[in-house]
Design a protein around this motif. Structure first.
Motif, PDB file in Angstrom:
ATOM      1  N   LEU A   1       0.802   4.129  -2.899  1.00  0.00           N
ATOM      2  CA  LEU A   1       0.493   5.522  -2.573  1.00  0.00           C
ATOM      3  C   LEU A   1       1.734   6.411  -2.580  1.00  0.00           C
ATOM      4  O   LEU A   1       1.685   7.540  -2.081  1.00  0.00           O
ATOM      5  CB  LEU A   1      -0.209   5.608  -1.214  1.00  0.00           C
ATOM      6  N   SER A   2       2.817   5.919  -3.159  1.00  0.00           N
ATOM      7  CA  SER A   2       4.022   6.740  -3.257  1.00  0.00           C
ATOM      8  C   SER A   2       3.793   7.856  -4.273  1.00  0.00           C
ATOM      9  O   SER A   2       2.908   7.794  -5.123  1.00  0.00           O
ATOM     10  CB  SER A   2       5.221   5.891  -3.677  1.00  0.00           C
ATOM     11  N   ARG A   3       4.600   8.870  -4.170  1.00  0.00           N
ATOM     12  CA  ARG A   3       4.422  10.046  -5.027  1.00  0.00           C
ATOM     13  C   ARG A   3       4.568   9.682  -6.503  1.00  0.00           C
ATOM     14  O   ARG A   3       3.801  10.152  -7.333  1.00  0.00           O
ATOM     15  CB  ARG A   3       5.433  11.121  -4.644  1.00  0.00           C
TER      16      ARG A   3
ATOM     17  N   VAL B   1      -8.138   8.786  -1.880  1.00  0.00           N
ATOM     18  CA  VAL B   1      -8.013   7.324  -1.934  1.00  0.00           C
ATOM     19  C   VAL B   1      -8.149   6.798  -0.509  1.00  0.00           C
ATOM     20  O   VAL B   1      -7.415   7.206   0.384  1.00  0.00           O
ATOM     21  CB  VAL B   1      -6.667   6.896  -2.544  1.00  0.00           C
ATOM     22  N   LYS B   2      -9.095   5.903  -0.313  1.00  0.00           N
ATOM     23  CA  LYS B   2      -9.323   5.309   1.005  1.00  0.00           C
ATOM     24  C   LYS B   2      -9.025   3.818   0.921  1.00  0.00           C
ATOM     25  O   LYS B   2      -9.509   3.137   0.024  1.00  0.00           O
ATOM     26  CB  LYS B   2     -10.772   5.505   1.461  1.00  0.00           C
TER      27      LYS B   2
ATOM     28  N   ILE C   1       0.839  -1.201   0.000  1.00  0.00           N
ATOM     29  CA  ILE C   1       0.000   0.000   0.000  1.00  0.00           C
ATOM     30  C   ILE C   1       0.871   1.248   0.000  1.00  0.00           C
ATOM     31  O   ILE C   1       0.597   2.212  -0.714  1.00  0.00           O
ATOM     32  CB  ILE C   1      -0.974  -0.024   1.199  1.00  0.00           C
ATOM     33  N   GLN C   2       1.949   1.241   0.785  1.00  0.00           N
ATOM     34  CA  GLN C   2       2.854   2.388   0.791  1.00  0.00           C
ATOM     35  C   GLN C   2       3.491   2.587  -0.573  1.00  0.00           C
ATOM     36  O   GLN C   2       3.676   3.725  -1.015  1.00  0.00           O
ATOM     37  CB  GLN C   2       3.933   2.211   1.856  1.00  0.00           C
TER      38      GLN C   2
ATOM     39  N   LEU D   1     -10.501  -0.866  -1.403  1.00  0.00           N
ATOM     40  CA  LEU D   1      -9.875   0.295  -1.993  1.00  0.00           C
ATOM     41  C   LEU D   1     -10.971   1.133  -2.616  1.00  0.00           C
ATOM     42  O   LEU D   1     -11.780   0.619  -3.391  1.00  0.00           O
ATOM     43  CB  LEU D   1      -8.881  -0.170  -3.064  1.00  0.00           C
TER      44      LEU D   1
ATOM     45  N   LEU E   1      -5.716   1.718  -9.672  1.00  0.00           N
ATOM     46  CA  LEU E   1      -5.096   1.497  -8.368  1.00  0.00           C
ATOM     47  C   LEU E   1      -5.118   0.009  -7.997  1.00  0.00           C
ATOM     48  O   LEU E   1      -4.138  -0.528  -7.479  1.00  0.00           O
ATOM     49  CB  LEU E   1      -5.791   2.325  -7.292  1.00  0.00           C
TER      50      LEU E   1
ATOM     51  N   GLN F   1       4.007   6.830  -8.114  1.00  0.00           N
ATOM     52  CA  GLN F   1       2.850   6.087  -8.633  1.00  0.00           C
ATOM     53  C   GLN F   1       1.642   7.004  -8.792  1.00  0.00           C
ATOM     54  O   GLN F   1       0.944   6.972  -9.807  1.00  0.00           O
ATOM     55  CB  GLN F   1       2.492   4.923  -7.699  1.00  0.00           C
ATOM     56  N   LEU F   2       1.391   7.826  -7.765  1.00  0.00           N
ATOM     57  CA  LEU F   2       0.223   8.712  -7.824  1.00  0.00           C
ATOM     58  C   LEU F   2       0.402   9.796  -8.883  1.00  0.00           C
ATOM     59  O   LEU F   2      -0.566  10.206  -9.523  1.00  0.00           O
ATOM     60  CB  LEU F   2      -0.044   9.337  -6.454  1.00  0.00           C
TER      61      LEU F   2
ATOM     62  N   ARG G   1      -4.144  11.533  -3.034  1.00  0.00           N
ATOM     63  CA  ARG G   1      -3.855  10.689  -1.877  1.00  0.00           C
ATOM     64  C   ARG G   1      -4.945  10.826  -0.813  1.00  0.00           C
ATOM     65  O   ARG G   1      -5.313   9.854  -0.167  1.00  0.00           O
ATOM     66  CB  ARG G   1      -2.495  11.052  -1.294  1.00  0.00           C
TER      67      ARG G   1
END
Length: 194
Positions: A83-85, A116-117, A79-80, A128, A145, A87-88, A113
């Protein structure tokens, strides 16, 4: 008698009827406020994907894992990564998210970010979701995602499989050498004691 028993529905209706103008005014204000908010607030659509991660099944009788990683820890690291810069930022550019607003890329990534939950349901199931003003965009971003998560999970599993294969090959080579040494000792013993 009990005070609650004396208080019946007829008394409530009479009290409301006596104050019908106040009740009507409150109803009118609440209705107008609700209508105004419904008209002015944008429609927000939520797209959700439920992802099940099945753990790898290795024959533990043959192979004792050298590195044990909890499923929750693995999910957290994936998940980290998602949600990295970087990738986003790719997703923001791919779907042209928040392009109508004059924002820097950093602000656009931070906004994505925030929308996104990710909720963990069980140890290996998580949900997700993504909110957007366009239902098609919400669906496409959520799908992207989810596919990123699946690709990242496959990459982690592939790395684990490679490390298991390397371990098994090393063990096989070690046991082969050990067996050759034992055969040499047995052959020497047989040669000496014929």
């Amino acid at each position: 008698m009990n005070g609650m028993a004396d208080f019946d529905v007829a008394q409530i209706l009479r009290a409301v009827y006596r104050r019908k103008q106040l009740v009507g005014a409150v109803f009118l204000v609440v209705s107008l406020l609700g209508g105004y908010l419904a008209a002015i607030l944008p429609n927000i659509y939520r797209s959700t994907a439920l992802i099940l991660v099945t753990p790898q099944k290795l024959p533990y009788a043959l192979f004792t894992p050298t590195v044990t990683v909890n499923m929750t820890e693995r999910l957290r690291s994936i998940i980290q990564e998602i949600l990295s810069r970087t990738q986003l930022e790719r997703i923001v550019q791919e779907f042209e998210l928040y392009a109508d607003k004059a924002q820097t890329m950093e602000d656009r990534v931070a906004q994505l970010r925030n929308l996104v939950k990710i909720e963990t349901r069980n140890n290996n199931v998580f949900q997700l979701s993504f909110d957007a003003e366009n239902p098609e965009k919400a669906r496409r971003v959520t799908g992207r995602l989810a596919s990123l998560f699946i690709a990242q999970n496959l990459e982690v599993r592939e790395q684990q499989a490679i490390s298991v294969k390397t371990f098994i090959n090393d063990e096989t080579e070690r046991l082969r050498k050990e067996l050759e040494e034992q055969e040499t000792v047995v052959n020497q013993y047989k040669g000496a004691h014929r």
